[in-house]
Design a protein around this motif. Structure first.
Motif, PDB file in Angstrom:
ATOM      1  N   VAL A  17     -27.166 -74.430  37.051  1.00 59.80           N
ATOM      2  CA  VAL A  17     -25.698 -74.232  36.881  1.00 59.80           C
ATOM      3  C   VAL A  17     -25.422 -72.901  37.896  1.00 59.80           C
ATOM      4  O   VAL A  17     -26.361 -72.102  37.713  1.00 59.80           O
ATOM      5  N   GLU A  18     -24.234 -73.210  38.415  1.00 59.00           N
ATOM      6  CA  GLU A  18     -24.133 -72.218  39.593  1.00 59.00           C
ATOM      7  C   GLU A  18     -22.646 -71.476  39.479  1.00 59.00           C
ATOM      8  O   GLU A  18     -21.593 -72.184  39.469  1.00 59.00           O
ATOM      9  N   ASP A  19     -22.700 -70.179  39.238  1.00 60.98           N
ATOM     10  CA  ASP A  19     -21.440 -69.396  39.240  1.00 60.98           C
ATOM     11  C   ASP A  19     -20.250 -69.876  38.450  1.00 60.98           C
ATOM     12  O   ASP A  19     -19.197 -70.221  38.964  1.00 60.98           O
ATOM     13  N   LEU A  20     -20.657 -70.389  37.176  1.00 67.31           N
ATOM     14  CA  LEU A  20     -19.736 -70.978  36.396  1.00 67.31           C
ATOM     15  C   LEU A  20     -18.614 -69.794  35.830  1.00 67.31           C
ATOM     16  O   LEU A  20     -19.242 -69.021  34.892  1.00 67.31           O
ATOM     17  N   THR A  21     -17.388 -70.126  35.894  1.00 65.93           N
ATOM     18  CA  THR A  21     -16.324 -69.478  35.247  1.00 65.93           C
ATOM     19  C   THR A  21     -15.586 -70.076  34.820  1.00 65.93           C
ATOM     20  O   THR A  21     -14.877 -70.851  35.200  1.00 65.93           O
ATOM     21  N   LEU A  22     -15.423 -69.877  33.362  1.00 64.47           N
ATOM     22  CA  LEU A  22     -14.701 -70.823  32.378  1.00 64.47           C
ATOM     23  C   LEU A  22     -14.271 -70.035  31.189  1.00 64.47           C
ATOM     24  O   LEU A  22     -15.163 -69.589  30.556  1.00 64.47           O
ATOM     25  N   THR A  23     -13.108 -70.315  30.633  1.00 59.34           N
ATOM     26  CA  THR A  23     -12.715 -69.617  29.507  1.00 59.34           C
ATOM     27  C   THR A  23     -12.188 -70.857  28.720  1.00 59.34           C
ATOM     28  O   THR A  23     -11.302 -71.582  28.824  1.00 59.34           O
ATOM     29  N   ILE A  24     -12.829 -70.663  27.349  1.00 64.69           N
ATOM     30  CA  ILE A  24     -12.431 -71.758  26.228  1.00 64.69           C
ATOM     31  C   ILE A  24     -11.629 -71.016  25.117  1.00 64.69           C
ATOM     32  O   ILE A  24     -12.401 -70.210  24.448  1.00 64.69           O
ATOM     33  N   PRO A  25     -10.418 -71.290  25.248  1.00 67.20           N
ATOM     34  CA  PRO A  25      -9.587 -70.468  24.222  1.00 67.20           C
ATOM     35  C   PRO A  25     -10.127 -70.728  22.735  1.00 67.20           C
ATOM     36  O   PRO A  25     -10.453 -71.917  22.473  1.00 67.20           O
ATOM     37  N   SER A  43     -25.379 -75.639  30.221  1.00 67.73           N
ATOM     38  CA  SER A  43     -23.917 -74.851  30.066  1.00 67.73           C
ATOM     39  C   SER A  43     -24.028 -74.731  28.602  1.00 67.73           C
ATOM     40  O   SER A  43     -23.606 -73.554  28.091  1.00 67.73           O
ATOM     41  N   LEU A  44     -23.855 -75.805  27.715  1.00 65.03           N
ATOM     42  CA  LEU A  44     -23.794 -75.689  26.443  1.00 65.03           C
ATOM     43  C   LEU A  44     -24.685 -74.799  25.786  1.00 65.03           C
ATOM     44  O   LEU A  44     -24.490 -73.899  25.003  1.00 65.03           O
ATOM     45  N   LYS A  45     -26.062 -74.987  26.135  1.00 63.66           N
ATOM     46  CA  LYS A  45     -27.240 -74.486  25.387  1.00 63.66           C
ATOM     47  C   LYS A  45     -27.082 -73.108  25.733  1.00 63.66           C
ATOM     48  O   LYS A  45     -27.710 -72.070  25.034  1.00 63.66           O
ATOM     49  N   MET A  46     -26.526 -72.598  26.838  1.00 52.71           N
ATOM     50  CA  MET A  46     -26.614 -71.048  27.068  1.00 52.71           C
ATOM     51  C   MET A  46     -25.647 -70.253  25.930  1.00 52.71           C
ATOM     52  O   MET A  46     -25.766 -69.189  26.073  1.00 52.71           O
ATOM     53  N   ILE A  47     -24.601 -71.094  25.620  1.00 54.38           N
ATOM     54  CA  ILE A  47     -23.600 -70.246  24.783  1.00 54.38           C
ATOM     55  C   ILE A  47     -24.344 -69.941  23.522  1.00 54.38           C
ATOM     56  O   ILE A  47     -24.148 -68.834  23.062  1.00 54.38           O
ATOM     57  N   ASN A  48     -25.373 -70.587  22.731  1.00 49.82           N
ATOM     58  CA  ASN A  48     -26.067 -70.250  21.732  1.00 49.82           C
ATOM     59  C   ASN A  48     -27.525 -69.635  22.057  1.00 49.82           C
ATOM     60  O   ASN A  48     -28.527 -69.635  21.301  1.00 49.82           O
ATOM     61  N   ARG A  49     -27.636 -69.673  23.220  1.00 52.91           N
ATOM     62  CA  ARG A  49     -28.860 -69.068  24.042  1.00 52.91           C
ATOM     63  C   ARG A  49     -30.082 -69.756  23.499  1.00 52.91           C
ATOM     64  O   ARG A  49     -31.268 -69.461  23.633  1.00 52.91           O
ATOM     65  N   LEU A  50     -29.866 -71.219  23.362  1.00 57.37           N
ATOM     66  CA  LEU A  50     -30.981 -71.995  23.479  1.00 57.37           C
ATOM     67  C   LEU A  50     -31.609 -71.936  24.734  1.00 57.37           C
ATOM     68  O   LEU A  50     -32.898 -72.374  24.955  1.00 57.37           O
ATOM     69  N   ILE A  51     -30.900 -71.638  25.722  1.00 60.24           N
ATOM     70  CA  ILE A  51     -31.375 -71.516  27.283  1.00 60.24           C
ATOM     71  C   ILE A  51     -30.672 -70.173  27.584  1.00 60.24           C
ATOM     72  O   ILE A  51     -29.404 -69.855  27.383  1.00 60.24           O
ATOM     73  N   PRO A  52     -31.658 -69.368  27.947  1.00 64.40           N
ATOM     74  CA  PRO A  52     -31.165 -67.867  28.561  1.00 64.40           C
ATOM     75  C   PRO A  52     -30.469 -68.016  29.999  1.00 64.40           C
ATOM     76  O   PRO A  52     -31.173 -68.795  30.898  1.00 64.40           O
ATOM     77  N   HIS A  53     -29.139 -67.558  30.270  1.00 67.68           N
ATOM     78  CA  HIS A  53     -28.890 -67.586  31.348  1.00 67.68           C
ATOM     79  C   HIS A  53     -29.576 -66.644  32.366  1.00 67.68           C
ATOM     80  O   HIS A  53     -30.088 -65.732  32.107  1.00 67.68           O
ATOM     81  N   THR A  54     -29.626 -66.967  33.618  1.00 65.00           N
ATOM     82  CA  THR A  54     -30.083 -66.366  34.726  1.00 65.00           C
ATOM     83  C   THR A  54     -29.240 -65.074  35.041  1.00 65.00           C
ATOM     84  O   THR A  54     -29.535 -63.886  35.408  1.00 65.00           O
ATOM     85  N   ASP A  64     -20.736 -59.874  24.428  1.00 66.90           N
ATOM     86  CA  ASP A  64     -21.861 -60.383  25.046  1.00 66.90           C
ATOM     87  C   ASP A  64     -22.963 -61.213  24.537  1.00 66.90           C
ATOM     88  O   ASP A  64     -23.544 -60.212  23.343  1.00 66.90           O
ATOM     89  N   VAL A  65     -23.158 -62.347  24.565  1.00 66.56           N
ATOM     90  CA  VAL A  65     -23.967 -62.943  23.716  1.00 66.56           C
ATOM     91  C   VAL A  65     -25.482 -62.562  23.610  1.00 66.56           C
ATOM     92  O   VAL A  65     -26.179 -62.535  22.614  1.00 66.56           O
ATOM     93  N   THR A  66     -25.781 -61.926  24.556  1.00 65.94           N
ATOM     94  CA  THR A  66     -26.973 -61.182  24.866  1.00 65.94           C
ATOM     95  C   THR A  66     -27.221 -59.975  23.989  1.00 65.94           C
ATOM     96  O   THR A  66     -28.202 -59.485  23.764  1.00 65.94           O
ATOM     97  N   GLN A  67     -25.974 -59.526  23.522  1.00 63.85           N
ATOM     98  CA  GLN A  67     -25.979 -58.250  22.700  1.00 63.85           C
ATOM     99  C   GLN A  67     -25.969 -58.838  21.051  1.00 63.85           C
ATOM    100  O   GLN A  67     -26.001 -57.848  20.270  1.00 63.85           O
ATOM    101  N   ILE A  68     -25.937 -60.008  21.004  1.00 65.30           N
ATOM    102  CA  ILE A  68     -25.545 -60.359  19.636  1.00 65.30           C
ATOM    103  C   ILE A  68     -27.146 -60.803  19.177  1.00 65.30           C
ATOM    104  O   ILE A  68     -27.945 -61.761  19.910  1.00 65.30           O
TER     105      ILE A  68
END
Ligand SMILES: Nc1ncnc2c1ncn2[C@@H]1O[C@H](COP(=O)(O)OP(=O)(O)OP(=O)(O)O)[C@@H](O)[C@H]1O
Length: 307
Positions: A17-25, A43-54, A64-68
């Protein structure tokens, strides 16, 4: 609301995944769509941190999901996948109740919730005491969705949940997802490689290719103004017109107050369905009725296809 802010995921040296900017209301039904390997699941699994983003930031409701703490984050999100992943030695009821039980809900509340979810997913209440192998694939898939919804999460993440189903079961479950989305107003992020599924269910479609976001828009925006040839090919150049008809309803084209001969067409039917009916009947017009049977007007074949 879910925000991807310049998010990348690098596996070894490969950018999935490269430089993804996306808002899901909040309350959106967002379909992530693209060919195999385009980065949808990542992309999906980065939302619940099954995959950590770089790099970059992913926020859920501004946090910020990394703070939860990861457990808290995952409890806020239901997760349903194609392979279902039910526990084979647990009854359907226990499978559905997995997260509520973990959260320590009282037994009565858990039982009530299981009953309500079986009802919502239109599963026979007697299935509660059955084991997954005693259910069909489609029924198991429904249990998977019920389980994802069990603790009433804010967000539902779904990774090709209907991928392995036959077309009829798939169609039924899609209709149920649309209804559940309408009734619960949950934010749903849905991975699929099926454009028809995305057009039918999504309020927002994100098209990915090689880890990059190529186009973001409503089904109508994507169909009427594909960003480039890749999107055009992906939609299927040949039946663009039919696809457009499939996302509009008869109600949108009815001539109010007019009458016509023949059996009525439901106002909520798609224009694509209406077109098939008119062509099969060899009719130029058909009457249109509301869900309660009230006459609304007439639909003209001329409004669907040019002469
Ligand atoms: N754990 C991993 N290690 C290395 N590369 C990976 C890993 N997971 C995914 N990838 C690579 O990242 C890219 C994106 O994978 P991803 O699963 O997100 O694609 P996808 O669009 O969901 O594809 P599909 O429709 O086939 O499931 C692929 O090239 C894949 O090979």
């Amino acid at each position: 609301m879910i925000e991807f802010d310049h998010v990348s995921k690098i596996f070894d040296s490969y950018a999935a995944v490269e430089d993804l900017t996306l808002t899901i209301p909040k309350g959106a039904f967002c379909a992530l769509i693209g060919s195999s390997g385009s980065g949808k699941s990542t992309s999906l699994k980065m939302i619940n941190r099954l995959i950590p983003h770089t790099s970059g930031t992913i926020r859920v409701n501004g946090e910020d999901v990394t703070q939860i703490p990861v457990e808290t984050l995952r409890r806020r999100m239901g997760y349903a996948i194609q392979s279902i992943g039910l526990f084979p030695h647990w009854t359907v009821a226990r499978n559905i109740a997995a997260v509520p039980a973990l959260l320590g809900w009282p037994k009565q509340k858990v039982d009530d919730r299981v009953r309500a979810l079986l009802d919502l997913l239109q599963l026979d209440p007697r299935f509660a005491e059955k084991y997954p192998h005693q259910l069909s694939g489609g029924q198991q898939q429904r249990v998977g969705v019920a389980r994802a919804l069990a603790a009433d999460p804010e967000v539902l993440l779904m990774d090709e949940p209907f991928g392995a189903l036959d077309p009829i079961t798939r169609d039924t479950l899609q209709a149920e997802m649309a209804r559940i989305h309408r009734e619960t107003g949950k934010t749903i992020v849905f991975v699929t490689h099926d454009m028809d599924e995305a057009l039918r269910l999504a309020s927002q479609i994100a098209i990915l290719d090689h880890g990059r976001l190529i186009q973001l828009g409503t089904p109508r925006e994507i169909l009427s103004a594909p960003a480039n040839d890749f999107v055009r090919d992906f939609i299927g150049r040949d039946d663009l017109g039919l696809k457009l008809l499939s996302i509009e309803t008869v109600a949108q084209r009815v001539h109010p107050g007019e009458t016509a001969e023949g059996a009525p067409i439901a106002a909520e039917a798609s224009l694509r369905t209406a077109l098939s009916i008119l062509v099969a009947r060899g009719a130029e017009r058909a009457p249109v009725t509301a869900a309660d049977g009230q006459p609304l007007g007439a639909l003209h074949l001329d409004d669907l296809v040019r002469k």
